[in-house]
Write a protein that holds these residues in place. Structure first.
Motif, short mmCIF file in Angstrom:
data_model
loop_
_atom_site.label_atom_id
_atom_site.label_comp_id
_atom_site.label_asym_id
_atom_site.label_seq_id
_atom_site.Cartn_x
_atom_site.Cartn_y
_atom_site.Cartn_z
N HIS A 9 -2.50 -19.86 -118.70
CA HIS A 9 -2.81 -20.76 -117.84
C HIS A 9 -3.96 -21.37 -117.74
CE1 HIS A 9 -2.45 -22.91 -113.85
NE2 HIS A 9 -1.48 -23.41 -114.19
N VAL A 10 -4.30 -22.41 -117.61
CA VAL A 10 -5.61 -23.00 -117.24
C VAL A 10 -5.61 -23.83 -116.06
CG1 VAL A 10 -7.66 -24.30 -118.01
CG2 VAL A 10 -6.41 -22.60 -119.83
N VAL A 11 -6.47 -23.42 -115.00
CA VAL A 11 -6.47 -24.47 -113.76
C VAL A 11 -7.31 -25.61 -114.06
CG1 VAL A 11 -6.81 -24.45 -111.31
CG2 VAL A 11 -6.00 -22.19 -112.52
N ALA A 12 -6.88 -26.54 -114.92
CA ALA A 12 -7.58 -27.72 -115.18
C ALA A 12 -6.44 -28.85 -115.62
CB ALA A 12 -8.51 -27.58 -116.10
N PRO A 13 -6.51 -29.98 -115.45
CA PRO A 13 -5.67 -31.05 -115.97
C PRO A 13 -5.60 -30.95 -117.40
CG PRO A 13 -7.04 -31.96 -114.08
CD PRO A 13 -7.61 -30.66 -114.32
N VAL A 14 -4.62 -31.28 -118.04
CA VAL A 14 -4.32 -31.49 -119.57
C VAL A 14 -5.58 -32.32 -120.18
CG1 VAL A 14 -2.93 -32.54 -121.39
CG2 VAL A 14 -1.70 -31.22 -119.56
N GLU A 15 -5.85 -33.37 -119.52
CA GLU A 15 -7.05 -34.38 -120.22
C GLU A 15 -8.25 -33.39 -120.05
OE1 GLU A 15 -3.54 -36.60 -118.68
OE2 GLU A 15 -5.11 -35.17 -117.47
N VAL A 16 -8.45 -32.59 -119.26
CA VAL A 16 -9.71 -32.02 -119.39
C VAL A 16 -9.75 -31.06 -120.37
CG1 VAL A 16 -11.34 -30.41 -117.83
CG2 VAL A 16 -10.33 -32.40 -116.67
N ILE A 64 -4.37 -31.69 -139.33
CA ILE A 64 -3.03 -32.01 -139.83
C ILE A 64 -1.97 -32.21 -138.76
CG2 ILE A 64 -3.33 -30.88 -142.03
CD1 ILE A 64 -1.91 -28.28 -140.80
N ALA A 65 -2.25 -32.22 -137.45
CA ALA A 65 -1.61 -32.52 -136.15
C ALA A 65 -2.30 -32.91 -135.21
CB ALA A 65 -0.78 -31.31 -135.83
N TYR A 66 -2.17 -34.25 -134.49
CA TYR A 66 -2.82 -34.70 -133.51
C TYR A 66 -1.84 -35.59 -132.72
CZ TYR A 66 -7.33 -36.81 -131.35
OH TYR A 66 -7.95 -37.43 -130.71
N GLN A 67 -1.68 -34.99 -131.50
CA GLN A 67 -0.61 -35.97 -130.56
C GLN A 67 -1.76 -35.92 -129.29
OE1 GLN A 67 2.95 -34.16 -130.75
NE2 GLN A 67 3.56 -35.19 -132.40
N GLU A 68 -2.36 -37.09 -128.99
CA GLU A 68 -3.37 -37.01 -127.76
C GLU A 68 -2.57 -37.11 -126.55
OE1 GLU A 68 -6.95 -39.53 -125.89
OE2 GLU A 68 -6.52 -39.94 -128.18
N PRO A 69 -2.60 -36.44 -125.64
CA PRO A 69 -3.52 -35.20 -125.38
C PRO A 69 -2.78 -33.94 -125.36
CG PRO A 69 -2.66 -36.06 -123.34
CD PRO A 69 -2.13 -36.83 -124.40
N THR A 96 0.46 -28.28 -122.37
CA THR A 96 1.63 -28.72 -121.88
C THR A 96 1.07 -28.82 -120.24
OG1 THR A 96 3.26 -27.51 -123.32
CG2 THR A 96 4.02 -28.30 -121.03
N ALA A 97 1.48 -29.68 -119.29
CA ALA A 97 1.01 -29.70 -117.99
C ALA A 97 2.03 -28.82 -117.38
CB ALA A 97 1.26 -31.42 -117.49
N ASP A 98 1.40 -28.12 -116.50
CA ASP A 98 2.22 -27.36 -115.57
C ASP A 98 2.19 -27.66 -114.11
OD1 ASP A 98 3.33 -25.24 -114.35
OD2 ASP A 98 1.98 -23.55 -115.17
N GLU A 99 2.77 -28.63 -113.77
CA GLU A 99 2.88 -29.32 -112.70
C GLU A 99 3.28 -28.29 -111.35
OE1 GLU A 99 5.33 -32.95 -112.73
OE2 GLU A 99 3.99 -33.53 -114.78
N GLU A 100 4.20 -27.45 -111.54
CA GLU A 100 4.62 -26.43 -110.43
C GLU A 100 3.51 -25.74 -110.32
OE1 GLU A 100 7.50 -22.71 -110.70
OE2 GLU A 100 8.60 -24.55 -111.30
N ALA A 101 2.76 -25.10 -111.23
CA ALA A 101 1.66 -24.17 -110.75
C ALA A 101 0.30 -24.91 -110.78
CB ALA A 101 1.51 -22.99 -111.67
N ASP A 143 -12.65 -20.88 -118.93
CA ASP A 143 -14.14 -21.15 -118.13
C ASP A 143 -14.46 -22.28 -118.54
OD1 ASP A 143 -13.70 -18.50 -117.07
OD2 ASP A 143 -14.98 -17.66 -118.71
N LEU A 144 -14.54 -22.88 -119.65
CA LEU A 144 -15.22 -24.00 -120.01
C LEU A 144 -14.38 -25.30 -119.32
CD1 LEU A 144 -15.52 -24.31 -123.91
CD2 LEU A 144 -17.39 -24.64 -122.00
N ALA A 145 -13.14 -25.25 -119.36
CA ALA A 145 -12.07 -26.21 -118.70
C ALA A 145 -12.45 -26.24 -117.02
CB ALA A 145 -10.77 -26.07 -118.95
N ALA A 146 -12.57 -25.19 -116.64
CA ALA A 146 -12.68 -25.09 -114.95
C ALA A 146 -14.07 -25.55 -114.70
CB ALA A 146 -12.79 -23.50 -114.52
N VAL A 147 -15.21 -25.73 -115.50
CA VAL A 147 -16.49 -26.14 -115.28
C VAL A 147 -16.31 -27.74 -115.58
CG1 VAL A 147 -18.78 -26.70 -116.18
CG2 VAL A 147 -17.79 -24.23 -116.06
N GLY A 148 -15.43 -28.19 -116.44
CA GLY A 148 -15.33 -29.42 -116.48
C GLY A 148 -15.86 -30.16 -117.31
#
Length: 148
Positions: A9-16, A64-69, A96-101, A143-148
Motif C-alpha cells: 500500500h502506498v499513501v499517494a494517489p494512483v496518478e502520483v 507490452i502492457a500499457y493502460q494509463e494510469p 489500484t486505487a484504495d479508496e477505503e484506506a 518513499d518516492l511517491a510520498a515525496v510526490g
C-alpha cells in the motif's frame, strides 16, 4: 516459467504513483537491481527502452502492457555476447486505487522464462532474493511517491 509477485500500500494517489512507474528514467530510483534506464524510441505501448542492471548486463525492453494510469509491463531480453534469445523477463506494475484506506495498492509481478533447465534451477534457488528485491522496490517506490 517462474513467477514472483509482491504488493504494498502506498499513501499517494494512483496518478502520483503512475507518474513515477511509467517513466523509464525513474526506474533506477525505485526498481531494485536497475542501474540505468533510457527510452530508445516511442511512448506508451510499444516504447523501447534500454535497462542496465547493477551487475552490468544490458537488456533491451519493450512495453507490452500499457493502460494509463493503472498498468505498465515490459519484456526484457538480454543483449550482448552469449545472450540467449529464448531467455526473457516480463515485469508488470499494476496500480489500484484504495479508496477505503486512501492511497494506492501497488502490485509488482516478475515472470521469467529461463534459457534452459540449468538456468531454471538457478533461478528457483534465487527466488527469495527476487522476492526481497521486489519488497525493496516497493519500499523505495513508497518513499518516492510520498515525496510526490
Amino acid at each position: 516459467m517462474i513467477l514472483v509477485e509482491r504488493s504494498a500500500h502506498v499513501v499517494a494517489p494512483v496518478e502520483v504513483v503512475w507518474d513515477v512507474v511509467q517513466r523509464a528514467e525513474q526506474l533506477p530510483a525505485w526498481l531494485a537491481g536497475v542501474r540505468a534506464a533510457e527510452v530508445l524510441s516511442g511512448e506508451g505501448f510499444g516504447r523501447r527502452q534500454l535497462v542496465q542492471a547493477g551487475r552490468g548486463a544490458a537488456h533491451e525492453a519493450e512495453v507490452i502492457a500499457y493502460q494509463e494510469p493503472t498498468l505498465i509491463g515490459w519484456r526484457e531480453r538480454a543483449k550482448g555476447a552469449g545472450a540467449r534469445a529464448e531467455a526473457r523477463t516480463e515485469i508488470y506494475v499494476q496500480l489500484t486505487a484504495d479508496e477505503e484506506a486512501g492511497g494506492t495498492v501497488v502490485r509488482l509481478i516478475v515472470v521469467r522464462w529461463p534459457a534452459g533447465p540449468v538456468k531454471a534451477a538457478m533461478l528457483r534457488l534465487g527466488l527469495r532474493r527476487v522476492g526481497a528485491d521486489l519488497e525493496d522496490s516497493l519500499a523505495r517506490l513508497t518513499d518516492l511517491a510520498a515525496v510526490g
